[in-house]
Write an enzyme that holds these catalytic residues in place. Structure first.
Site, PDB file in Angstrom:
ATOM      1  N   LYS A 238     -11.290   3.218   4.391  1.00 52.26           N
ATOM      2  CA  LYS A 238     -11.265   4.517   3.724  1.00 52.26           C
ATOM      3  C   LYS A 238     -12.445   5.364   4.188  1.00 52.26           C
ATOM      4  CE  LYS A 238      -9.516   2.680  -0.719  1.00 52.26           C
ATOM      5  NZ  LYS A 238      -8.291   3.483  -0.882  1.00 52.26           N
ATOM      6  N   ARG A 312      -0.450  -4.104  -3.871  1.00 52.34           N
ATOM      7  CA  ARG A 312       0.924  -4.583  -4.083  1.00 52.34           C
ATOM      8  C   ARG A 312       1.123  -5.984  -3.512  1.00 52.34           C
ATOM      9  NH1 ARG A 312       3.141   0.510  -1.066  1.00 52.34           N
ATOM     10  NH2 ARG A 312       1.151   1.201  -1.936  1.00 52.34           N
TER      11      ARG A 312
END
Length: 462
Positions: A238, A312
């Site tokens: 990021k 996830r």
């Protein structure tokens, strides 16, 4: 937060709080006496909605004026403003607050302070709880919310994977529950390959906490929470601006623990199970990579499209474990996608379920509890976006369209749930960007007050 709520017997010279409309202000000021009217006039107070003013009274005491519309406070948590606007002291509601329980709860929620790293904290105002308000239940809710907020606000240097797993263990131990924590390479031995893959690059070893409480013969309610204690994005790192709040990426786990705290403290007649995969998504030579194909507990192979969609993956293994015993209700919570925030903003988390009755109940209890939620669809035609040419499924939308990020994440998770009677997925933000009634800027509990009310109603008729 519970410390700001007291019963009348414990109050010290409580100051009365009067709900007042613009039309009713002159009569109230006349009853309170000359000094009150003079002071209100000097301050230009006209009982604007949500505005409060402390005034002197004829008897030499004080009273609080709280502006309302003729129909009463516009927001059930409107009184929350008083938690910060009033000087320290004890306060007591007079007539004119029709939703007293919500007013009390909002006041207490807005009194939250995260003081772990401060040498001292200022004294706070306290509110006398009306005799007909269920203080015990409110305190159960407040303790759960505080736990969630405190965990999210704690930085990762003090809340690594071991600390998060210990928080699960400590909570269940306090209520007589039990369980286990699987650590490091034992995750591979016990078939949690995606939890291990996501967390193996960190010196904070990956873990999976699995704890139960309650009568084994009671209806099974299982909660799964995303416990990413910090998310660098992995090899798909990021930018700095996106990494600043990543201590909150365990917000799903924090909220699951807050809800579990409520359920156990209220002694709801369920067999509660909490499963939390605890990882740090870090970068090192053994970090998992874009293009890797991972096995999963379910047996499906998963193609990795972006290492910054790690939540996830760990949820999939945890949900597969939870689903194996076919619980009556399976709930997962995660700070999962930026797409959910683009669609609905930070204050309105989406939820997904294919159980129509459950969806209706969630919406009803969310509205009643001022814990907003909005249903988005498990739109099956979008499952095509998760097609992979080399594995059973891709874990992100690799079609190049960038469409429906939150929906496709929910669809991915749905592939790992088949036996549970009802399943719901909550894509929460876990953070309040600014102060609002009942909410304090920082780590936030989302959906758990609504879910506590729903579970209480469904399983015990409360």
């Amino acid at each position: 937060m519970r410390h700001v709520l007291i019963r009348e017997a414990d109050a010290v010279s409580p100051v009365t709080v009067h709900a007042v409309t613009e039309a009713g202000l002159p009569d109230l000021l006349e009853r309170l006496g000359g000094p009150a009217a003079a002071w209100a006039a000097r301050q230009g107070y006209t009982a604007q909605e949500g505005k409060a003013l402390l005034v002197p009274t004829q008897s030499g005491g004080e009273a609080v004026l709280f502006g309302c519309s003729p129909a009463g406070p516009a927001h059930p948590f409107a009184l929350a403003a008083l938690a910060n606007d009033l000087p320290a002291g004890d306060y007591q509601l007079e007539d004119g607050f029709p939703a007293a329980a919500q007013a009390v709860l909002g006041f207490a929620l807005s009194s939250y302070r995260f003081t772990r790293y401060r040498a001292s904290s200022a004294a706070q105002s306290r509110l006398v709880v009306p005799a007909d308000v269920d203080l015990e239940r409110i305190c159960v809710i407040l303790d759960g919310v505080q736990l969630a907020r405190d965990l999210i606000n704690t930085p990762t240097n003090d809340l690594g994977t071991e600390d998060l797993a210990r928080a699960v263990q400590d909570l269940f131990a306090a209520h007589g529950g039990s369980g286990s924590v699987i650590v490091g390479d034992d995750l591979l031995a016990q078939n949690f390959p995606m939890v291990h893959a996501v967390g193996r690059a960190s010196t904070n070893l990956p873990r999976l906490a699995d704890f139960t409480w309650g009568d084994p013969e009671a209806p099974k309610v299982t909660l799964v929470g995303k416990g990413v204690v910090f998310d660098t994005g992995g090899l798909n790192i990021k930018p700095g601006s996106s990494m600043a709040l990543m201590k909150k990426d365990m917000g799903g786990a924090a909220n699951v623990l807050g809800l579990a705290s409520m359920i156990m403290a209220a002694k709801l007649p369920v067999r509660l199970r909490v499963i939390i995969p605890c990882v740090e998504n870090a970068i090192s030579a053994n970090a998992f990579r874009p293009g890797d194909i991972l096995p999963s507990r379910k047996g499906l192979t998963v193609e990795i499209g972006n290492t910054d969609a790690e939540g996830r993956l760990i949820l999939a293994d945890a949900l597969a474990l939870a689903d194996e015993e076919a619980p009556e209700l399976l709930i997962d919570m995660a700070t999962l996608t930026g797409a959910a925030r683009v669609a609905l903003g930070p204050d309105l988390p989406p939820f997904y379920t294919d159980d129509e009755d459950l969806a209706e109940d969630i919406s009803i209890f969310a509205e009643a509890s001022e814990d907003p939620l909005w249903r988005l669809p498990l739109w099956q035609p979008y499952m095509k976006y998760l097609d992979s040419k080399v594995a059973d499924i891709s874990h992100i939308n690799t079609s190049g369209t960038g469409f429906a990020g939150s929906i496709t994440a929910a669809l991915f998770l749905s592939r790992f749930v088949e036996k549970a009677e009802s399943w719901a997925h909550f894509d929460i933000y876990g953070w309040a960007p600014s102060d609002r009634p009942g909410r304090v800027a920082g780590g936030e509990a989302q959906a758990i007050r609504a879910l506590f009310d729903l579970i209480s109603d469904h399983y015990s008729g409360e």
